[in-house]
Scaffold this motif. Structure first.
Motif, PDB file in Angstrom:
ATOM      1  N   LYS A   1       0.831  -1.150  -0.057  1.00  0.00           N
ATOM      2  CA  LYS A   1      -0.059  -0.037  -0.052  1.00  0.00           C
ATOM      3  C   LYS A   1       0.803   1.378  -0.075  1.00  0.00           C
ATOM      4  CE  LYS A   1      -4.097  -2.031   2.159  1.00  0.00           C
ATOM      5  NZ  LYS A   1      -3.688  -3.430   2.438  1.00  0.00           N
TER       6      LYS A   1
ATOM      7  N   LEU B   1      -2.384  -1.068  -4.468  1.00  0.00           N
ATOM      8  CA  LEU B   1      -1.845  -0.944  -5.569  1.00  0.00           C
ATOM      9  C   LEU B   1      -2.611  -2.071  -6.497  1.00  0.00           C
ATOM     10  CD1 LEU B   1       1.774  -0.845  -5.073  1.00  0.00           C
ATOM     11  CD2 LEU B   1       0.276   1.085  -5.258  1.00  0.00           C
TER      12      LEU B   1
ATOM     13  N   GLN C   1      -4.853  -3.949 -11.445  1.00  0.00           N
ATOM     14  CA  GLN C   1      -4.434  -2.651 -10.969  1.00  0.00           C
ATOM     15  C   GLN C   1      -5.601  -1.793 -10.281  1.00  0.00           C
ATOM     16  OE1 GLN C   1      -2.229   0.146 -13.547  1.00  0.00           O
ATOM     17  NE2 GLN C   1      -0.748  -1.316 -14.113  1.00  0.00           N
TER      18      GLN C   1
ATOM     19  N   LEU D   1      -3.441   3.161  -8.671  1.00  0.00           N
ATOM     20  CA  LEU D   1      -2.244   2.649  -9.393  1.00  0.00           C
ATOM     21  C   LEU D   1      -2.442   3.128 -11.061  1.00  0.00           C
ATOM     22  CD1 LEU D   1       0.555   1.657  -9.617  1.00  0.00           C
ATOM     23  CD2 LEU D   1      -0.524  -0.540  -9.741  1.00  0.00           C
TER      24      LEU D   1
END
Length: 235
Positions: free
Chosen positions: A13, A122, A129, A133
């Motif tokens: 994270k 992320l 994703q 992200l």
């Protein structure tokens, strides 16, 4: 920096932070041409030469002495303007190889901004994703495009022999002799004014004149930087 991987970094994270103290030892910060006009109201925008490649790089001068960024000694950024690159951490974009145009997202695994407990994920449970992200990747791509554009423009200045090495004398209160600021390059106004009409028109049509004038105007900020350096050293 290592390539971001949805398996290796599945649980990582990223914490949103405005902590700029990671730059406290960098008195010059690379900037793009998009930074020139807004940053010129606060910092001298100058050029330095990469000792390894010989290429010129545009930078914001944030301290007169090497190794001291006067604006990043504390965690909080106190200026109304900031370089676009300040928002990149802990990510960067790199080419997958020297012969390829493919770029990959890398992450600094030792960054203070990452953890497995707090922050923005992320990747989701499927290894895809997250929106966070995706947005970060798009922002990185814009910075990469700006950096490439900036290098092309600075290379053009160098090709036209517009960059000149300058040593500037500034008065620091704890120095008996004037402090010599060296290793910087400026647009040579004499060389600029000596360009042929065709070459000058080329700069105008490419939209480069406002950048040149922003750079030249920013040099007045050396006085501001000198005052700030004296205040810092008086503490």
């Amino acid at each position: 920096m290592i390539p971001l991987n949805n398996k290796q970094h599945a649980n990582l994270k990223v914490q949103k932070s405005n902590d700029v103290s990671r730059f406290k030892d960098q008195n010059v910060i690379p900037v793009t041409v998009q930074d020139f006009i807004p940053l010129s109201t606060e910092f001298p925008i100058v050029f330095v030469k990469n000792a390894e490649t010989g290429q010129f790089i545009s930078v914001a001068l944030m301290g007169l002495r090497a190794g001291v960024n006067l604006y990043c000694q504390e965690t909080k950024w106190s200026c109304p303007v900031a370089p676009n690159s300040f928002n990149n951490a802990p990510f960067s974009l790199v080419k997958s190889s020297t012969d390829s145009d493919e770029i990959i997202v890398c992450i600094d695994e030792e960054s203070q901004f990452i953890s497995t407990d707090n922050g923005e994920a992320l990747f989701d449970e499927q290894g895809q994703q997250t929106e966070f992200l995706k947005q970060k990747s798009q922002a990185l791509l814009k910075v990469a495009e700006s950096t490439e554009q900036t290098q092309d423009i600075v290379n053009l200045f160098a090709q036209k022999k517009l960059l000149i090495s300058k040593q500037l004398n500034v008065k620091l209160e704890n120095e008996q002799e004037p402090f010599l600021l060296s290793g910087i390059y400026l647009i040579d106004e004499k060389a600029l004014n000596s360009l042929s009409a065709k070459e000058f028109e080329e700069l105008r049509t490419k939209g480069l004149l406002p950048l040149i004038y922003a750079h030249l105007a920013s040099l007045h900020q050396i006085t501001r930087l000198t005052i700030k350096q004296n205040e810092f050293e008086a503490k």
